[in-house]
Write a protein that holds these residues in place. Sequence first.
Motif, PDB file in Angstrom:
ATOM      1  N   ILE A 119      37.168  43.864  35.948  1.00 20.41           N
ATOM      2  CA  ILE A 119      37.360  42.469  35.397  1.00 20.41           C
ATOM      3  C   ILE A 119      38.999  42.072  35.509  1.00 20.41           C
ATOM      4  CG2 ILE A 119      36.957  40.924  33.476  1.00 20.41           C
ATOM      5  CD1 ILE A 119      34.721  43.009  32.678  1.00 20.41           C
ATOM      6  N   SER A 120      39.114  40.693  36.043  1.00 16.70           N
ATOM      7  CA  SER A 120      40.397  40.333  36.260  1.00 16.70           C
ATOM      8  C   SER A 120      40.410  38.957  36.244  1.00 16.70           C
ATOM      9  CB  SER A 120      41.112  40.856  37.396  1.00 16.70           C
ATOM     10  OG  SER A 120      42.480  40.179  37.626  1.00 16.70           O
ATOM     11  N   ARG A 121      40.897  37.993  35.236  1.00 22.16           N
ATOM     12  CA  ARG A 121      40.802  36.721  35.051  1.00 22.16           C
ATOM     13  C   ARG A 121      41.763  35.713  36.124  1.00 22.16           C
ATOM     14  NH1 ARG A 121      44.347  33.162  32.121  1.00 22.16           N
ATOM     15  NH2 ARG A 121      43.381  31.168  31.349  1.00 22.16           N
ATOM     16  N   SER A 122      42.878  36.608  36.603  1.00 27.37           N
ATOM     17  CA  SER A 122      43.681  36.204  37.545  1.00 27.37           C
ATOM     18  C   SER A 122      43.245  36.646  38.985  1.00 27.37           C
ATOM     19  CB  SER A 122      45.233  36.444  37.289  1.00 27.37           C
ATOM     20  OG  SER A 122      45.524  37.879  37.099  1.00 27.37           O
ATOM     21  N   ALA A 123      42.547  37.791  39.030  1.00 28.44           N
ATOM     22  CA  ALA A 123      42.334  38.151  40.240  1.00 28.44           C
ATOM     23  C   ALA A 123      43.573  38.612  40.970  1.00 28.44           C
ATOM     24  CB  ALA A 123      41.577  37.449  41.434  1.00 28.44           C
ATOM     25  N   VAL A 141      34.914  42.816  42.125  1.00 30.24           N
ATOM     26  CA  VAL A 141      35.906  42.334  41.088  1.00 30.24           C
ATOM     27  C   VAL A 141      35.035  40.870  40.496  1.00 30.24           C
ATOM     28  CG1 VAL A 141      38.147  40.984  41.075  1.00 30.24           C
ATOM     29  CG2 VAL A 141      37.874  42.862  42.611  1.00 30.24           C
ATOM     30  N   ILE A 142      35.332  41.083  39.311  1.00 28.02           N
ATOM     31  CA  ILE A 142      34.812  40.038  38.401  1.00 28.02           C
ATOM     32  C   ILE A 142      35.761  39.225  37.904  1.00 28.02           C
ATOM     33  CG2 ILE A 142      33.358  39.343  36.382  1.00 28.02           C
ATOM     34  CD1 ILE A 142      32.159  42.161  36.528  1.00 28.02           C
ATOM     35  N   THR A 143      36.015  37.644  38.137  1.00 30.75           N
ATOM     36  CA  THR A 143      36.786  36.893  37.886  1.00 30.75           C
ATOM     37  C   THR A 143      36.227  35.765  37.370  1.00 30.75           C
ATOM     38  OG1 THR A 143      39.108  35.989  38.639  1.00 30.75           O
ATOM     39  CG2 THR A 143      37.281  36.159  40.235  1.00 30.75           C
ATOM     40  N   CYS A 144      36.986  34.639  37.429  1.00 34.08           N
ATOM     41  CA  CYS A 144      36.459  33.263  37.001  1.00 34.08           C
ATOM     42  C   CYS A 144      37.204  32.116  37.971  1.00 34.08           C
ATOM     43  CB  CYS A 144      37.014  33.102  35.538  1.00 34.08           C
ATOM     44  SG  CYS A 144      38.948  33.004  35.269  1.00 34.08           S
ATOM     45  N   GLU A 145      36.750  30.908  37.589  1.00 32.59           N
ATOM     46  CA  GLU A 145      37.144  29.823  38.683  1.00 32.59           C
ATOM     47  C   GLU A 145      38.487  29.570  38.511  1.00 32.59           C
ATOM     48  OE1 GLU A 145      35.162  28.038  40.716  1.00 32.59           O
ATOM     49  OE2 GLU A 145      33.242  28.251  40.076  1.00 32.59           O
ATOM     50  N   SER A 146      39.375  30.003  37.499  1.00 35.50           N
ATOM     51  CA  SER A 146      40.856  29.618  37.541  1.00 35.50           C
ATOM     52  C   SER A 146      41.656  30.261  38.277  1.00 35.50           C
ATOM     53  CB  SER A 146      41.246  29.727  35.881  1.00 35.50           C
ATOM     54  OG  SER A 146      41.100  30.848  35.459  1.00 35.50           O
ATOM     55  N   SER A 147      41.082  31.456  38.889  1.00 33.47           N
ATOM     56  CA  SER A 147      41.550  32.188  39.692  1.00 33.47           C
ATOM     57  C   SER A 147      41.974  31.695  40.979  1.00 33.47           C
ATOM     58  CB  SER A 147      41.147  33.596  40.066  1.00 33.47           C
ATOM     59  OG  SER A 147      39.675  33.502  40.499  1.00 33.47           O
TER      60      SER A 147
END
Length: 254
Positions: A119-123, A141-147
């Motif tokens: 899990i990495s918010r920033s990737a 890798v689990i991230t979000c749209e802001s990466s």
Amino acid sequence: MLNLHNSGMELIHPVPEAAVLDDAALIERYAPPANVSRWLRVNFVSSADGAVEVDGHSHALSGEQDMRAFRFLRMRCDVLITGAGTVRTDGYQALKMSPDRIAWRRDQGLPDHPVMAVISRSADLDLSMPLFTEAPVKPIVITCESSLPGRRKEIQKVADVIVAGDDGVDFPTALNILDKRGLRQQLCEGGPHILGELTAADLVDELCLTVSPFLAGAGSGRITAGPSSPLRRMRLAHALHADDNLLLRYIRLR
């Protein structure tokens, strides 16, 4: 098959069934409840005074018996989930099962190796780590749209990418996606902020906690951090004693 042996693991709760648990009995002790579709188990070690780490990582708190249970928990899972910070500080390697654990998994109808999910918010991940380059199964890798989209594209060369959430990882969505991929036995190894997010979202089905026989003193954080959340009532499923460690297994009351 597993080489079964006695090595000082004593059941103290519920009422002892045997003086010492061999590997087969210990593995059975960590079986998930029957007839559950998805199960999220979290595994941590802490000092007797509640510290989650010493000098930045948990290795000093973990002994031979804790690692024995740790390896069996990994052997049982479909996917191992951990945060990018834990991957860096604890020096995670590729998630590979030993030959005896592969044999056990095959007997259970499982693939040879679980899947690693970071899990990495920033990737922002080091893609040259053995976790990626030597993995027997393509990691996630689990991230979000802001990466950054460019960064996600780079990661896709070595791992599958799951985007869940906008400015932060949406854990209910992420776990549902893993579930839909058939990764239903989910093991999380932290770190504390991940556990805090999972607890706040009421997603934790089980906590395995080893209390090690050390006093770490002031300065270290707890096994959980981040957003506050209501109390979540758990049931003690077992307590094991080994080399002055307590290995506790709590299951969520729902």
